[in-house]
Design an enzyme around this catalytic site. Structure first.
Site: not given
Length: 432
Positions: A218, A220, A239, A314, A337, A362
């Site tokens: 991702g 970040i 992983e 999230l 993981g 959003k």
């Protein structure tokens, strides 16, 4: 007695011919991500109407093959162990199966017969002189399936690296072999913006020289990686082997010299990145690819001192519960993981686990720090496991803290526009 090369030639066939090993009702195990075999899955898609109730189980599908088809799902359908772009719509509308799991436990589910493994379809490196192939791109749960399956079909591709570790399959274990030569799918680094950079800096400042890293996928986590180039003697036990890690090796920040477990080795269970990464993995003695019940087992991974676990979420509620894999009741990804490595970092001497997320969603209209998780949200990391939560507004350290202290710390790193209503909600809930 046949030689390895003789067995290879005897088992070699076209992709469509390899489908003869399948039976109606079979579960086909496919590796994570780019370890999926495109020629075999394309052939299966073309012939899907000739089968009944065949499932394709995979933790992250990269390509949306033609078998992702609601009209033929009763012939061949996906069984998602983790949802991605190719499978998310099918998972959210219910015409592919979704199987909750911890990544570390998938091999045991197969070993114990809780998840069927009738056949294996996997991308593999060319066979070496001793008759072994390497499942380097997706070792994960696939090695357990190879040991269990009635039929093992490998798609042999010269662009797949031959890696070290517990990732080798002998020709005697293989039922059919298909050859292909297309480039392995490349996956670029996510987009990194100012919010990701700010979060990455907070985390990077808390990572000491000599730490061992687990880095999720991702924007970040990659933003953290980009700010670690000035560190020294970092190690890798993760992983996913990705290009961010390769960058740290090339700049000298990763040496693995100070690891307390498997000193000198980078350990992972799947690879996702560029051709440069895949070439870097080829016969590289620094890298070992192992099944996920080794890489992700909290007891094993936690033997690394100063293990730093970096994973995205999230939504986080005021107790610290992390909803990292669904939007309300709708599945979005999967546990993967995250829980494994949060627990591993908690076990590690000097370890730290970071849950990272932007403060809003959003276009700043929704706070990701919430009083309670949205109804139906899948809890990925429990309140008892979470430690550091990081947004672009700072760091909240939660382990050992009371419910009131947790709420105060989390509100302090929420977007300023939402702090007032979060305090009001906390008061109404009796937290303050």
């Amino acid at each position: 007695m046949q030689t390895a090369q003789q067995m290879y030639q005897e088992k070699l066939c076209k992709a469509a011919e390899a489908l003869a090993v399948l039976r109606d009702g079979d579960m086909i195990i496919v590796p994570t991500g780019v370890g999926e075999p495109p020629a075999l899955l394309t052939a299966l898609s073309s012939e899907r109407r000739t089968f009944q109730d065949v499932k394709v189980a995979q933790i992250l599908a990269m390509r949306k093959f033609d078998y992702f088809d609601i009209d033929t799902a009763h012939h061949v359908r996906h069984a998602a162990l983790f949802l991605g772009g190719a499978s998310r719509a099918a998972g959210q509308t219910g015409w592919c199966d979704f199987i909750p799991n911890y990544f570390s436990e998938l091999p045991k589910l197969i070993d114990d017969g809780l998840m069927p493994a009738d056949a294996v379809f996997s991308l593999a490196s060319p066979m070496n002189e001793q008759g072994f192939f390497s499942l380097s791109l997706g070792t994960d749960y696939t090695m357990a399936a190879v040991a269990k399956a009635r039929a093992v079909v490998l798609e042999c591709n010269p662009n797949v690296p031959f890696a070290h570790g517990q990732c080798h399959v002998h020709i005697s274990q293989v039922t059919r072999i298909v050859e292909s030569a297309e480039q392995v799918m490349e996956v670029g680094l996510p987009t990194i913006g100012p919010v990701q950079e700010a979060i990455g800096k907070y985390v990077a400042d808390m990572i000491d020289d000599g730490s061992t890293l687990q880095i999720g996928y991702g924007g970040i986590p990659d933003a953290v990686v980009m700010q670690l180039s000035g560190k020294h003697d970092l190690g890798i036990h993760t992983e996913m082997m990705g290009d961010g890690i390769l960058t740290l090796v090339e700049c000298g920040a990763v040496t693995n010299r100070q690891k307390s477990f498997m000193k000198g080795k980078m350990v992972a269970t799947f690879a996702l990145g560029s051709n440069k990464l895949y070439q870097f993995m080829h016969h590289n003695p620094m890298i070992e690819m192992h099944p996920s019940n080794f890489t992700n087992d909290p007891y094993i991974a936690g033997q690394n001192d100063k293990l730093m676990s970096i994973n995205a979420s999230l939504q986080v509620d005021l107790l610290g519960q992390c909803g990292s894999e669904s939007i309300g009741h709708l599945p979005y990804s999967g546990t993967g993981g995250q829980s494994d490595f949060v627990r591993a970092a908690n076990r590690s001497r000097g370890g730290k686990s970071f849950i990272v997320l932007p403060s809003t969603a959003k276009d700043n209209t929704l706070s990701r720090i919430v009083p309670v998780l949205s109804p139906g949200t899948h809890v990925s990391t429990s309140k008892n496991d979470v430690n550091y939560v990081v947004t672009e507004y700072g760091v909240a350290q939660l382990r050992g803290k009371s419910a009131k202290q947790r709420a105060q710390a989390l509100i302090a790193i929420a977007h300023p526009d939402f702090r007032g209503e979060l305090r009001a909600a906390a008061n109404k809930m009796g937290v303050f």
